[in-house]
Scaffold this active site. Structure first.
Site, short mmCIF file in Angstrom:
data_model
loop_
_atom_site.label_atom_id
_atom_site.label_comp_id
_atom_site.label_asym_id
_atom_site.label_seq_id
_atom_site.Cartn_x
_atom_site.Cartn_y
_atom_site.Cartn_z
N GLU A 85 -6.02 -7.39 -1.23
CA GLU A 85 -6.41 -7.36 0.20
C GLU A 85 -7.58 -6.44 0.25
OE1 GLU A 85 -3.20 -5.76 2.95
OE2 GLU A 85 -4.94 -4.77 4.03
N GLU A 137 0.76 -1.05 -0.01
CA GLU A 137 0.03 -0.08 0.07
C GLU A 137 0.86 1.23 -0.03
OE1 GLU A 137 -2.82 -0.19 3.17
OE2 GLU A 137 -4.03 -1.62 2.06
#
Ligand code: IDC
Length: 481
Positions: free
Chosen positions: A399, A307
């Site tokens: 995710e 991320e």
């Protein structure tokens, strides 16, 4: 509304792999030089949909062995473009296209072939090119025959099918084999779009006791999952503290996934700091080791940064363009997934959107882009952007949580259901956070489960775990032709 267009298959054989050597006996060759034998046969196959296509090009060298090569052809229609190629350096000028070999596929012996490809776009029509050259010599499929070919047997208009044989097993990997990005989809070895559904580990540094033969048996058999995401944090007492130990741990889990026919998504779990460049050297070292060690496997997918946050798309892209070649050098055909801006929100969480990626894609083939969401926090505006992006970019939800972005709180069943219905419809693959017994709402197992050793069934599951198991264990329906 967007829908995934159904690809139409076109297959064209240019030149036949017949005859022996072709001699480029033209006046431009100096007469004092011995002439190199040249010749080639090319097959050009497309999966095409409105406005886009994936081309697979197989080049067979029928001349003398070469150490590097350039394939050339021209698009018949002015609106045809190469957007993103792989396994070669692709260039287009006007309608003329060249593909230059890479270091790993430059050597082509006599009779050897190699396959390259690209994603393209078209406007008016999408006809296949009709003439190809290899290092300047025409790919006519062989010599000009000294005796004319028999006229009684017409040349085949369609080539023999290249469909792989039916699967010999029933696991996700046995059925689908080596995956490849085709258009905006993840495709199996039959060239057909598939969706993988599975679970993400929690941080390996904290929950190693949750990943063992019994828990992975439950994931494969009881949950009927397709995919294990292996989340290797880099900071927070992760990889940076013990590179060898964590690399071995990841490799062990790749093996355990392979043994059960599960795909293994290797997640280089960067989070804080959000700039992936902070970990560039570690990423290169890690992916060089993991891709070399697992190059022969067909169940590995690489997620090169979890991320990114607080950094521009161009920085993420720059990172990707340095890490991907390290993987490709060892494992040229593996799918690689690239994180996106704003915690892999396609930029939305930092006020952007997917246009920055569409306008400036990573210059590498066979890649996908990450999207993450937490269902209780991220709703319609994120869903709308995913729908919009899904017709233009290959997406993988590596995710997501059924709860808030903290990883904790109550399960938002309504939002999670809308999300997963959307991903199912778009055939976007996903992994849920987390297959662990962490004391937080996103964990699938009740606290203490991993110490107990029983993972199958519903008695050990949290509300999130129950919800996810019900979603994941429905039949996959992978196409096999
Ligand atoms: C969370 C974990 C939590 C841990 C925290 C910090 O659930 O136990 O303390 O990370 O490491 C992400 C990240 C993922 C987060 C998750 C939930 O990829 O590492 O896990 N999340 O906050 N992005 C959005 C949410």
């Amino acid at each position: 509304m967007f829908s995934i267009p159904r690809p139409s298959r076109r297959h064209l054989l240019v030149g036949g792999a017949v005859g022996a050597l072709a001699l480029a006996a033209t006046a431009v060759l100096p007469s004092t030089n011995a002439m190199a034998a040249t010749g080639c046969a090319v097959t050009y196959t497309t999966n095409s949909w409105q406005g886009g296509f994936t081309a697979t090009v197989t080049v067979k060298n029928l001349g003398d062995a070469v150490n590097n090569w350039t394939l050339g052809f021209s698009f018949p229609d002015a609106g045809q473009r190469v957007v993103q190629g792989w396994s070669a350096t692709w260039q287009q000028s006007g309608s003329a296209v060249t593909a230059q070999s890479m270091s790993y596929n430059g050597s082509l012996g006599t009779g050897a072939s190699t396959t390259i490809g690209f994603n393209g776009s078209w406007t008016g029509a999408n006809p296949a090119p009709t003439a190809f050259t290899l290092n300047g010599a025409a790919c006519t499929g062989g010599t000009t025959p000294t005796t004319p070919p028999p006229t009684t047997t017409p040349p085949p208009t369609t080539p023999p099918p290249t469909t792989p044989p039916p699967p010999t097993g029933t696991t996700p990997v046995a059925i689908n084999g080596q995956l490849r990005v085709c258009g905006v989809n993840l495709c199996n070895r039959y060239g057909r779009p598939i969706q993988l559904r599975g679970m993400s580990t929690h941080g390996l540094q904290w929950f190693a006791n949750c990943y063992n033969d019994a828990s992975l048996d439950a994931l494969a058999n009881d949950w009927q999952a397709d995919l294990l995401r292996i989340s290797m944090y880099v900071q927070e007492q992760g990889y940076e503290t013990n590179p060898t130990g964590f690399t071995n741990q990841v490799n062990n889990l790749v093996d355990k996934a392979e043994a059960r026919g599960l795909y293994a998504l290797v997640d280089f779990h960067t989070l804080t700091p959000g700039d992936p460049m902070y970990n560039l050297d570690r990423a290169k070292t890690f992916f060089a080791a993991v891709s070399a060690r697992n190059a022969a496997k067909n169940n590995v997918i690489y997620e090169i940064t979890n991320e990114p946050n607080g950094v521009s798309w161009s920085t993420i892209r720059n990172y990707a363009e340095q890490v991907i070649p390290v993987i490709r050098a060892n494992d040229p055909d593996a799918v690689v997934i690239v994180g996106t801006r704003g915690w892999s929100s396609l930029g939305v969480s930092e006020g952007g959107n997917s246009d920055e990626i569409v306008n400036n894609p990573v210059r590498a083939g066979n890649i996908m882009y990450t999207f993450h969401f937490y269902a209780a926090s991220h709703k319609d505006n994120y869903r709308n952007e995913v729908q919009r992006a899904a017709s233009r970019l290959p997406l993988f939800v590596t995710e997501f949580g059924t709860v808030t972005y903290t990883g904790d709180g109550a399960v938002d069943t309504a939002s999670s259901t809308v999300w997963l219905d959307l991903l199912d419809r778009l055939k976007i693959s996903y992994a849920n956070w987390t297959y662990s017994d962490a004391s937080e709402g996103s964990a699938a197992f009740r606290p203490g489960t991993c110490a107990g050793g029983t993972y199958a069934g519903t008695s050990v599951l949290t509300e999130s775990g129950n919800f996810m198991r019900n979603r994941i264990r429905t039949p996959d329906n992978f196409p096999t032709s």
